[in-house]
Design an enzyme around this catalytic site. Sequence first.
Site, PDB file in Angstrom:
ATOM      1  CB  CYS A  83      -1.060   0.121   1.018  1.00 59.84           C
ATOM      2  SG  CYS A  83      -0.366   0.746   2.743  1.00 59.84           S
ATOM      3  CD  GLU A  84      -0.993   5.548  -3.218  1.00 56.67           C
ATOM      4  OE1 GLU A  84      -1.657   6.551  -3.283  1.00 56.67           O
ATOM      5  OE2 GLU A  84      -0.453   5.113  -4.543  1.00 56.67           O
ATOM      6  CG  HIS A  85      -2.151   5.389   2.166  1.00 55.75           C
ATOM      7  ND1 HIS A  85      -3.471   4.638   1.782  1.00 55.75           N
ATOM      8  CD2 HIS A  85      -2.216   6.405   1.194  1.00 55.75           C
ATOM      9  CE1 HIS A  85      -3.991   5.435   1.021  1.00 55.75           C
ATOM     10  NE2 HIS A  85      -3.283   6.452   0.384  1.00 55.75           N
ATOM     11  CG  HIS A  86       0.130   2.591   6.527  1.00 56.51           C
ATOM     12  ND1 HIS A  86      -1.130   2.567   6.033  1.00 56.51           N
ATOM     13  CD2 HIS A  86       0.182   3.294   7.386  1.00 56.51           C
ATOM     14  CE1 HIS A  86      -1.888   3.378   6.663  1.00 56.51           C
ATOM     15  NE2 HIS A  86      -1.097   3.810   7.575  1.00 56.51           N
ATOM     16  CD  GLN A 124      -8.297  -4.662  -3.423  1.00 58.97           C
ATOM     17  OE1 GLN A 124      -7.820  -4.684  -2.148  1.00 58.97           O
ATOM     18  NE2 GLN A 124      -9.347  -5.498  -3.541  1.00 58.97           N
ATOM     19  CG  HIS A 152      -5.625  -3.909   2.092  1.00 54.99           C
ATOM     20  ND1 HIS A 152      -5.333  -2.574   0.992  1.00 54.99           N
ATOM     21  CD2 HIS A 152      -6.666  -4.553   1.056  1.00 54.99           C
ATOM     22  CE1 HIS A 152      -5.715  -2.729   0.025  1.00 54.99           C
ATOM     23  NE2 HIS A 152      -6.855  -3.883  -0.043  1.00 54.99           N
ATOM     24  CB  CYS A 154      -2.161  -0.601   6.028  1.00 54.07           C
ATOM     25  SG  CYS A 154      -3.487  -0.811   4.752  1.00 54.07           S
TER      26      CYS A 154
END
Length: 197
Positions: A83-86, A124, A152, A154
């Site tokens: 994931c691009e956030h975590h 996603q 996920h 995250c």
Amino acid sequence: MVSENKPTRAEVEAAVKTIIRWTGEDPTRDGLKETPARVTKAFEEWFRGYDQDPEAILQKTFEEIEGYDEMIVLRGIRFESHCEHHMAPIIGRAWVAYIPNGRVVGISKLARVVDAYAKRLQIQEKMTAQIANTIQEVLHPEGVAVVLKAEHHCMTTRGVHKPGTDMVTSRMLGAFRDNPITRQEFLAMVTEDTRTS
């Protein structure tokens, strides 16, 4: 990323050492000495999708299909993303379908397109759309359908800590969007596949 702005391997390894120190560990102890190099090598594998062109993957097609114009479905394609956030893992499966319009592509190419997008920092929803849009733009089929189902990390191994939950996204184009019977036929194959696995 423009190549001249891309950090060197040594810079990446130094960054990993900094993270190790930040955790309270000693990056020079025996068990961690080679960790920065190993993490860098792992990142090369996890994010190799940036060096792949999904449209180029689909360029070789076959036109000798004897008029075949029914749905083609590749089910349960396992993928690993982050994931691009975590930068936490996203582990899932993809179901990809299209209705050919005079030509087909080798089925391994569909799995390669999934991987090319998975091996990038992702969300996603975007990945689902990218896969479907690329197949539509390159093959010009009568329709494309993509369903992704993934866990996920995250949210399963951090944050709300809800293991066992997964997220399902879909993108329907052409006949799969316009024809409810075609859509239902595809979704039945997805549902059947998830029950038997």
